[in-house]
Scaffold this active site. Sequence first.
Site, short mmCIF file in Angstrom:
data_model
loop_
_atom_site.label_atom_id
_atom_site.label_comp_id
_atom_site.label_asym_id
_atom_site.label_seq_id
_atom_site.Cartn_x
_atom_site.Cartn_y
_atom_site.Cartn_z
N LYS A 55 0.86 -1.19 0.00
CA LYS A 55 0.00 0.00 0.00
C LYS A 55 0.89 1.24 0.00
O LYS A 55 1.92 1.27 0.68
CB LYS A 55 -0.89 -0.04 1.26
CG LYS A 55 -1.61 1.26 1.61
CD LYS A 55 -2.92 1.43 0.88
CE LYS A 55 -3.58 2.79 1.19
NZ LYS A 55 -4.29 3.35 0.04
N ASN A 79 -13.66 4.29 -4.15
CA ASN A 79 -12.99 4.41 -2.85
C ASN A 79 -12.46 5.82 -2.69
O ASN A 79 -12.05 6.47 -3.66
CB ASN A 79 -11.87 3.37 -2.71
CG ASN A 79 -10.55 3.85 -3.30
OD1 ASN A 79 -9.83 4.62 -2.66
ND2 ASN A 79 -10.24 3.41 -4.51
N CYS A 140 -0.82 12.55 -7.44
CA CYS A 140 -0.81 13.46 -6.30
C CYS A 140 -0.33 14.82 -6.77
O CYS A 140 0.42 14.92 -7.73
CB CYS A 140 0.13 12.95 -5.24
SG CYS A 140 1.78 12.67 -5.90
N ILE A 200 -4.31 0.78 -14.80
CA ILE A 200 -4.67 2.14 -14.44
C ILE A 200 -4.87 2.25 -12.93
O ILE A 200 -5.23 1.27 -12.27
CB ILE A 200 -5.95 2.61 -15.16
CG1 ILE A 200 -7.15 1.72 -14.80
CG2 ILE A 200 -5.76 2.66 -16.65
CD1 ILE A 200 -8.49 2.22 -15.36
N GLY A 226 -12.84 -1.75 -10.60
CA GLY A 226 -13.70 -2.92 -10.81
C GLY A 226 -14.04 -3.08 -12.28
O GLY A 226 -13.59 -2.31 -13.14
N GLY A 274 -7.02 -6.29 -8.46
CA GLY A 274 -7.24 -5.31 -7.40
C GLY A 274 -8.56 -5.52 -6.71
O GLY A 274 -8.69 -6.30 -5.75
O1 RRO Z 1 -5.59 5.67 -0.63
C1 RRO Z 1 -6.35 5.94 -1.56
O2 RRO Z 1 -7.44 6.52 -1.37
C2 RRO Z 1 -6.06 5.61 -2.95
C3 RRO Z 1 -4.81 5.69 -3.55
BR1 RRO Z 1 -3.28 6.16 -2.61
C4 RRO Z 1 -4.66 5.40 -4.92
O3 RRO Z 1 -3.58 5.45 -5.52
N1 RRO Z 1 -5.77 5.03 -5.61
C5 RRO Z 1 -6.98 4.95 -5.05
O4 RRO Z 1 -7.97 4.63 -5.72
N2 RRO Z 1 -7.13 5.23 -3.71
#
Ligand code: RRO
Length: 315
Positions: A55, A79, A140, A200, A226, A274
């Site tokens: 992670k 998410n 980021c 991706i 998904g 994933g």
């Molecule tokens: O931690 C997250 O919310 C997150 C990250 Br770092 C990422 O690279 N991709 C994602 O869908 N969630």
Amino acid sequence: MSGVATEVDLRVELCGLELAHPVLNGSGTFDAIAARRTFGDGLLDRFPFAAFVSKTITPQPRAGNPPPRLFETPAGMINSIGLPNKGLEGFLESDLPSLCELPVPLIVSVMGTSHAEFERLVSAVAPHDEVAAIELNVSCPNVESGLIVGEEPIETRSLLEALRGLTAKPLIVKLTPNVADPASVASAAQQGGADAVSLINTLKATAIDPATLRPWLGARRGGLSGPAVRAIALEQVRAVASAVTVPVIGMGGIESGADALAFLAAGATAVAVGTASFRDPLAAERVRVELAEALESARMPSIAALRSRVGSTST
Ligand code: RRO
């Protein structure tokens, strides 16, 4: 999964790493330390991935986003976990020793908000012998430019140029799909010295709570993954694989051997499972077995035979 053993040779080479088969995990979708606590050492005998991607970590600890953090969609989920992690020091002290016990090469995923932060992360992680490669999560903002690093080819290239001299270990760039032309970002990563790209990451998405008519997620928006994203991921993998010569790790909604085969045929050297692992921690094992069966049915004795059949230009 029929469970019938096949003779197919699934081995692949991924930027110098010899892998037993091409199925990895997507970063942040499988907690190997928690899974070992739950399933015991049997997990190590039957580890579902050929390499393990941890992670994403950041220099400082992060609590992550306020709940709710997940929303189920048709054929997928959104998410907004928000990068909860122990920070660099916590990772090195608490998680790295456990991750080093996994029976496969370890790829550590890192994210910073400046060149200096990325440099600190790579310099601290790379010297550990058990770390086989580093994945750079570039979804980021760079606080210095205000731009999302992975959305701008120039930002991506300049980050790689800053990091390249810090380690001889493979640097894998995790690409965002939230751009018009992912191939141009992938090319920039390669020009900067990346050894591989993976894609991706999740697609920007949101959900509205029907009761309040306000965003469902605590962070208001998140990322979709998904089967819902699979066709988009496949096209981006195809476009990227035809634009770069470094290996491509393809992912996005892979749930079956047929899905994995499609990504490999589109030019990926390896694939990652994933979202499917959240429902079934052994989904990746099933994907691997089904992939071997699919290759056998197609009279292809190896991944190498598949790659020469499709004439891929990605390795
Ligand atoms: O931690 C997250 O919310 C997150 C990250 Br770092 C990422 O690279 N991709 C994602 O869908 N969630």
